[in-house]
Design a protein around this motif. Sequence first.
Motif, PDB file in Angstrom:
ATOM      1  N   ALA A  42       0.814  -1.215   0.000  1.00 47.75           N
ATOM      2  CA  ALA A  42       0.000   0.000   0.000  1.00 47.75           C
ATOM      3  C   ALA A  42       0.849   1.267   0.000  1.00 47.75           C
ATOM      4  N   LEU A  43       2.073   1.169   0.505  1.00 46.24           N
ATOM      5  CA  LEU A  43       2.981   2.315   0.539  1.00 46.24           C
ATOM      6  C   LEU A  43       3.748   2.504  -0.771  1.00 46.24           C
ATOM      7  N   GLY A  44       3.533   1.591  -1.727  1.00 42.88           N
ATOM      8  CA  GLY A  44       4.126   1.759  -3.044  1.00 42.88           C
ATOM      9  C   GLY A  44       5.446   1.045  -3.260  1.00 42.88           C
ATOM     10  N   PHE A  45       5.836   0.171  -2.335  1.00 45.49           N
ATOM     11  CA  PHE A  45       7.067  -0.595  -2.498  1.00 45.49           C
ATOM     12  C   PHE A  45       6.735  -1.971  -3.075  1.00 45.49           C
ATOM     13  N   ASN A  46       7.739  -2.594  -3.719  1.00 43.45           N
ATOM     14  CA  ASN A  46       7.480  -3.880  -4.365  1.00 43.45           C
ATOM     15  C   ASN A  46       8.528  -4.943  -4.052  1.00 43.45           C
ATOM     16  N   ALA A  47       9.354  -4.710  -3.046  1.00 47.22           N
ATOM     17  CA  ALA A  47      10.336  -5.711  -2.614  1.00 47.22           C
ATOM     18  C   ALA A  47      10.667  -5.475  -1.148  1.00 47.22           C
ATOM     19  N   ILE A  48      11.043  -6.554  -0.460  1.00 50.31           N
ATOM     20  CA  ILE A  48      11.317  -6.486   0.974  1.00 50.31           C
ATOM     21  C   ILE A  48      12.628  -7.198   1.281  1.00 50.31           C
ATOM     22  N   ASP A  49      13.468  -6.541   2.058  1.00 47.77           N
ATOM     23  CA  ASP A  49      14.704  -7.124   2.581  1.00 47.77           C
ATOM     24  C   ASP A  49      14.404  -7.667   3.972  1.00 47.77           C
ATOM     25  N   SER A  50      15.229  -8.577   4.452  1.00 45.41           N
ATOM     26  CA  SER A  50      15.053  -9.134   5.795  1.00 45.41           C
ATOM     27  C   SER A  50      16.377  -9.144   6.536  1.00 45.41           C
ATOM     28  N   ALA A  51      16.299  -9.038   7.850  1.00 48.77           N
ATOM     29  CA  ALA A  51      17.469  -9.154   8.712  1.00 48.77           C
ATOM     30  C   ALA A  51      17.544 -10.589   9.206  1.00 48.77           C
ATOM     31  N   ARG A  52      18.561 -11.288   8.774  1.00 51.57           N
ATOM     32  CA  ARG A  52      18.690 -12.705   9.111  1.00 51.57           C
ATOM     33  C   ARG A  52      19.417 -12.888  10.438  1.00 51.57           C
ATOM     34  N   LEU A  53      18.831 -13.695  11.308  1.00 52.84           N
ATOM     35  CA  LEU A  53      19.425 -14.066  12.584  1.00 52.84           C
ATOM     36  C   LEU A  53      19.663 -15.569  12.555  1.00 52.84           C
ATOM     37  N   ASP A  54      20.910 -15.996  12.694  1.00 51.01           N
ATOM     38  CA  ASP A  54      21.253 -17.419  12.637  1.00 51.01           C
ATOM     39  C   ASP A  54      21.263 -18.006  14.048  1.00 51.01           C
ATOM     40  N   PHE A  55      20.219 -18.748  14.381  1.00 57.73           N
ATOM     41  CA  PHE A  55      20.107 -19.334  15.715  1.00 57.73           C
ATOM     42  C   PHE A  55      20.968 -20.588  15.818  1.00 57.73           C
ATOM     43  N   ARG A  56      21.657 -20.722  16.968  1.00 62.16           N
ATOM     44  CA  ARG A  56      22.608 -21.814  17.175  1.00 62.16           C
ATOM     45  C   ARG A  56      22.226 -22.643  18.395  1.00 62.16           C
ATOM     46  N   PRO A  57      22.488 -23.951  18.357  1.00 65.76           N
ATOM     47  CA  PRO A  57      22.238 -24.768  19.562  1.00 65.76           C
ATOM     48  C   PRO A  57      23.285 -24.483  20.642  1.00 65.76           C
ATOM     49  N   ILE A  58      22.819 -24.324  21.873  1.00 63.66           N
ATOM     50  CA  ILE A  58      23.744 -24.150  22.993  1.00 63.66           C
ATOM     51  C   ILE A  58      23.755 -25.401  23.874  1.00 63.66           C
ATOM     52  N   ASP A  59      22.958 -26.397  23.493  1.00 64.43           N
ATOM     53  CA  ASP A  59      23.013 -27.729  24.097  1.00 64.43           C
ATOM     54  C   ASP A  59      22.536 -28.709  23.040  1.00 64.43           C
ATOM     55  N   ASP A  60      22.528 -29.981  23.379  1.00 68.44           N
ATOM     56  CA  ASP A  60      22.172 -30.998  22.382  1.00 68.44           C
ATOM     57  C   ASP A  60      20.813 -31.616  22.702  1.00 68.44           C
ATOM     58  N   GLY A  61      19.912 -30.790  23.231  1.00 64.39           N
ATOM     59  CA  GLY A  61      18.651 -31.324  23.710  1.00 64.39           C
ATOM     60  C   GLY A  61      17.498 -31.303  22.734  1.00 64.39           C
ATOM     61  N   PHE A  62      17.645 -30.665  21.578  1.00 64.62           N
ATOM     62  CA  PHE A  62      16.522 -30.566  20.644  1.00 64.62           C
ATOM     63  C   PHE A  62      16.178 -31.934  20.064  1.00 64.62           C
ATOM     64  N   ARG A  63      14.878 -32.223  20.026  1.00 66.99           N
ATOM     65  CA  ARG A  63      14.385 -33.456  19.432  1.00 66.99           C
ATOM     66  C   ARG A  63      13.255 -33.131  18.460  1.00 66.99           C
TER      67      ARG A  63
END
Length: 311
Positions: free
Chosen positions: A124-145
């Motif tokens: 609606a503001l007249g723009f036609n492309a979007i950039d993003s700020a990427r955040l790379d999340f890292r494991p700090i333990d080995d508990g994810f399942r």
Amino acid sequence: MRTRPSDFSVVAIIATYNEADIIGQVVGDLIEQDVHVYLLDDGSTDGTVAAVEPYRGRGLLGVEPVARDGGPSAGFEWERILQRKTQLARELDADWFIHHDADEFRESPWPHLSLSAAIQAVDALGFNAIDSARLDFRPIDDGFRPGDDVRRAFTHYSEPAPYDRLQIRCWKKTDAVIDLASSGGHDVRFPGRRVFPIRFVLRHYPIRGQAHGERKVFKERRARFLARERARGWHVQYDAVREGTSFIHDPATLTPYDADAVRLTLMLRHRGVQELEEALDARLAEAERRSPSSRPWRRTAPAVWTPSIAR
């Protein structure tokens, strides 16, 4: 959270390869934010396609196998995938498209708006492309399942490498020729592009544990990269990873995620501020080149927005 009107549509086009532990959450989150999904599967063997089956007819538009010149042994043909995504963006009926990865979550910079509603506001503001700020999340333990909530499990992130900071991968449908492949998928290009100055949030979860990191890096990625694409400077993200590397990070080396602080940073250090800083740096460098003895004042603040400002 405000949703989009029924006459405004966004489609995320996702390519997958063995992401069964996360793809259901990614697709579900997009659909919850009123974004439809089209999936390209690159021959997954871990149940990735089965993980998204519950969303067929509920926002998942289709699942398509990636076509290959040389059959399943041809390797990871990233350029072919990007070209197919570009073709789909011409063929599918939608107002906007997102070139989306299988291990990331996208969010509006405004917490009261869903992703689709925020994209509509940008439109609606007249723009036609979007950039993003990427955040790379890292494991700090080995508990994810598998089955754990990814965003709850990973609470610390690092800044992306310089080659991953540009993330203009969301655009408005256009009749113009779209170029997604020449940048390796980082920067969609087309005539008349107007990029919205405020970046959106991109939460990226590439490695979810030690065993996952070893399998993904050494078996599912590096072994499948094509020499011709490597020669273009693509697929360098795992070059420094060696056998025996620990994929578990010391939280002291990472930034704890604070959604409000990250969004505030996005507002304060938007693309317009960056462009002004870069122009100032260029003028100062030129003045110093012409008169090195004068040593003009040099700006010391970083020219490029980084999430660590939100610490």
